[in-house]
Design a protein around this motif. Sequence first.
Motif, PDB file in Angstrom:
ATOM      1  N   GLY A 167      -0.144   2.429  10.019  1.00 36.53           N
ATOM      2  CA  GLY A 167      -0.400   0.836  10.007  1.00 36.53           C
ATOM      3  C   GLY A 167      -0.840   0.904   8.911  1.00 36.53           C
ATOM      4  O   GLY A 167      -0.119  -0.284   8.465  1.00 36.53           O
ATOM      5  N   GLN A 168      -1.062   1.436   7.948  1.00 31.47           N
ATOM      6  CA  GLN A 168      -1.017   1.018   6.103  1.00 31.47           C
ATOM      7  C   GLN A 168      -0.214   0.538   5.645  1.00 31.47           C
ATOM      8  O   GLN A 168       0.219  -0.041   5.111  1.00 31.47           O
ATOM      9  N   GLU A 220       3.335   0.565   6.997  1.00 31.98           N
ATOM     10  CA  GLU A 220       2.912  -0.753   7.721  1.00 31.98           C
ATOM     11  C   GLU A 220       3.081  -2.327   7.439  1.00 31.98           C
ATOM     12  O   GLU A 220       3.719  -3.295   7.185  1.00 31.98           O
ATOM     13  N   ALA A 221       1.652  -2.084   7.117  1.00 31.72           N
ATOM     14  CA  ALA A 221       0.921  -3.412   7.247  1.00 31.72           C
ATOM     15  C   ALA A 221       1.561  -3.914   5.744  1.00 31.72           C
ATOM     16  O   ALA A 221       1.850  -5.108   5.465  1.00 31.72           O
ATOM     17  N   ALA A 222       1.704  -2.612   4.845  1.00 31.15           N
ATOM     18  CA  ALA A 222       1.987  -3.014   3.328  1.00 31.15           C
ATOM     19  C   ALA A 222       3.357  -3.583   2.747  1.00 31.15           C
ATOM     20  O   ALA A 222       3.600  -4.721   2.766  1.00 31.15           O
ATOM     21  N   GLN A 223       3.864  -2.795   3.832  1.00 30.49           N
ATOM     22  CA  GLN A 223       5.363  -3.230   4.006  1.00 30.49           C
ATOM     23  C   GLN A 223       5.556  -4.602   4.548  1.00 30.49           C
ATOM     24  O   GLN A 223       7.087  -5.428   4.233  1.00 30.49           O
ATOM     25  N   SER A 224       4.994  -5.032   5.365  1.00 33.50           N
ATOM     26  CA  SER A 224       5.315  -6.067   6.656  1.00 33.50           C
ATOM     27  C   SER A 224       5.279  -7.115   5.115  1.00 33.50           C
ATOM     28  O   SER A 224       5.262  -8.663   5.335  1.00 33.50           O
ATOM     29  N   LEU A 225       3.937  -7.086   3.938  1.00 34.66           N
ATOM     30  CA  LEU A 225       4.277  -8.009   2.884  1.00 34.66           C
ATOM     31  C   LEU A 225       4.601  -7.894   1.693  1.00 34.66           C
ATOM     32  O   LEU A 225       5.245  -8.219   1.143  1.00 34.66           O
ATOM     33  N   GLY A 226       6.298  -7.399   2.847  1.00 38.76           N
ATOM     34  CA  GLY A 226       7.545  -7.267   1.530  1.00 38.76           C
ATOM     35  C   GLY A 226       7.228  -5.732   0.170  1.00 38.76           C
ATOM     36  O   GLY A 226       7.618  -6.294  -0.897  1.00 38.76           O
ATOM     37  N   MET A 227       6.585  -5.415   0.521  1.00 36.71           N
ATOM     38  CA  MET A 227       5.946  -3.952  -0.790  1.00 36.71           C
ATOM     39  C   MET A 227       7.287  -3.028  -1.196  1.00 36.71           C
ATOM     40  O   MET A 227       7.336  -2.782   0.273  1.00 36.71           O
ATOM     41  N   SER A 228       7.021  -2.619  -2.273  1.00 34.53           N
ATOM     42  CA  SER A 228       7.852  -1.556  -2.047  1.00 34.53           C
ATOM     43  C   SER A 228       7.730  -0.468  -1.497  1.00 34.53           C
ATOM     44  O   SER A 228       6.254  -0.409  -1.446  1.00 34.53           O
ATOM     45  N   LEU A 246       5.114   0.913  -4.219  1.00 37.40           N
ATOM     46  CA  LEU A 246       3.778   0.235  -4.681  1.00 37.40           C
ATOM     47  C   LEU A 246       3.221  -0.030  -3.665  1.00 37.40           C
ATOM     48  O   LEU A 246       2.242   0.549  -3.574  1.00 37.40           O
ATOM     49  N   ILE A 298      -1.957   1.198  -2.414  1.00 39.63           N
ATOM     50  CA  ILE A 298      -2.235   1.271  -0.968  1.00 39.63           C
ATOM     51  C   ILE A 298      -2.540   2.959  -0.307  1.00 39.63           C
ATOM     52  O   ILE A 298      -3.818   3.447  -0.240  1.00 39.63           O
TER      53      ILE A 298
END
Lengths: 325, 267
Positions: free
Chosen positions: A186-187, A189-197, A200, A205
């Motif tokens: 989930g960590q 996924e949350a980062a990806q959903s914020l557009g993080m590469s 990054l 994270i």
Amino acid sequence: MSDTATGVSSTTRPPEEIESVPVRHPGRWIATVVILILVAMLVHSLLTNQNFGWGTVADTLFQGSILTGVVHTIELTVLCMVLGIIGGIILAVMRLSPNPILSWISWLYIWFFRGTPLLVQILFWGYIGALFKTVGLGIPFGPEFVTFQTQSLITVFFAAVLGLALNEAAYMAEIVRAGILSIDEGQTEAAQSLGMSGLLTMRRIVLPQAMRVIIPPTGNETISMLKNTSLVSVIAYLDLLYAAQLIYSRNYQTIPVLIAASIWYLFLTSLLTIGQYYIERHYSRGSARELPATPIQRLRALLSGGGTTPAADTATLGHGGGGGQ
Amino acid sequence: MSEELGTVAQARTATTEMVRAERVWKRFGRLEVLKGIDLTVNQAEVMCVIGPSGSGKSTFLRCINHLEQINAGRLWVDGELVGYRERGGRLHELRDREVAAKRREIGMVFQHFNLFPHMTALGNVVEAPVKVNRVPKREAVARGRELLDRVGLGDKFDAYPSQLSGGQKQRVAIARALAMQPKLMLFDEPTSALDPELVGEVLDVMRELARSGMTMIVVTHEIGFAREVGDTLVFMDEGFIVEAGNPREVLANPQHERTKLFLSKVL
């Protein structure tokens, strides 16, 4: 006001305290006596057996070549751990990469460097000159632009670093991989959903959280590394053990000199243990509601207030936690 | 492309399509999860998706920001294909960087919050604007404080997630998503992991967000919220959309047996 019939009582006074006969533990007393006798025997032997040569130990402890050896051991430990950790992170990320070639290369590396003895690897790097006479930079299978004599390029120090760091990277890779895998998906996924590469996400994270899992075994690895540096004495690098060996080959005081070296090893590993405690504390940010006090903080509280009891500690803890609601 | 928060009346009259799904199909191995989903969500519209667990609602939501790749059909967000580019009559997969760029415009709120536990509430909100959008730190912090204030957490800037209640965590998660100034917000069962008494505070924030003109797709079990806030209600079961329409009508007068059965159990 109390109404027992409804099962609800509004009185706050607890009933009479329980006074019971505690369980006796005769086994503990017997064990204590036995251990005390054994300790007394050990101390007696340490003090009366002349072969320990405490005078020689004291003389050897701060000899110039021993101190040089200590410095070299520290240099080697720090350098090899840093390289080992960097290599380990790269190998772990490769191993978890969706690219099958990278993953396979990482697996192969770990298989090889964990599967052969460290002592053999160090000897191998020490005698690499026998395998490749020269090392050069150039076009593969084509002409070379610069060529070095292996003997002059790979010094004893370089061979020691290669042997220890390459081996360490294999072990660190598995530790880092376990740390990364311990982080909930989930960590990511949350980062990806914020557009993080991906990079990054890993750096900001996943890795900082994985640190909590990575640090304790890395502390062990550092302590092992400090002791494993003694293996480089086989390729005649002047570390702490080799310095000790040079001394006792001259004065034949083998046991006292080795004791002096051991005292240094113990001192250095103790420093590392303290360092590990503080690093672990740093990375537990956010996981514990309130960080426990360090031994120094506790000592200071004890000296200044004198009234800081465990009960008072819990009270402040409870207050901090309650503030979150 | 651009969308003004707060200009409700203007947004409500404009009927730009924000999400369009045509025969969206998704399978995990042999398991068919979505079997031809057709729907449209207009700008500033709130769509609530209900249905039993395993009906594919969460999967559909995850397809919209390409956390899952669809197997067949077409899916557009704000007029652009999700995960692909059409060129010369063929679909080309987008690079990771391009997918990430698309995701910046879509906020997502998860059932289990997925806050970053090693950062404070403010740190969670500020992270992506600073690291991804390269907003100056000072500006991001100011905006982050504003957002946390807006979700009622003006006194929790420096609290770590472990020091917050479930409802507070979910409100931080909403603020974190809003910090990227998305044009679409996806909510994946945002109140399902909360204690009953904490559900209200999260729904209040979402209600306020809907009122400000945000386009939202909400997978939820909160029928009351769907009735009150939703512009459309979609009932999904076994990978199909069984029924869709005005929430009050669907809830009061369901047309299909399956919908009636489901509603009789949750209402």
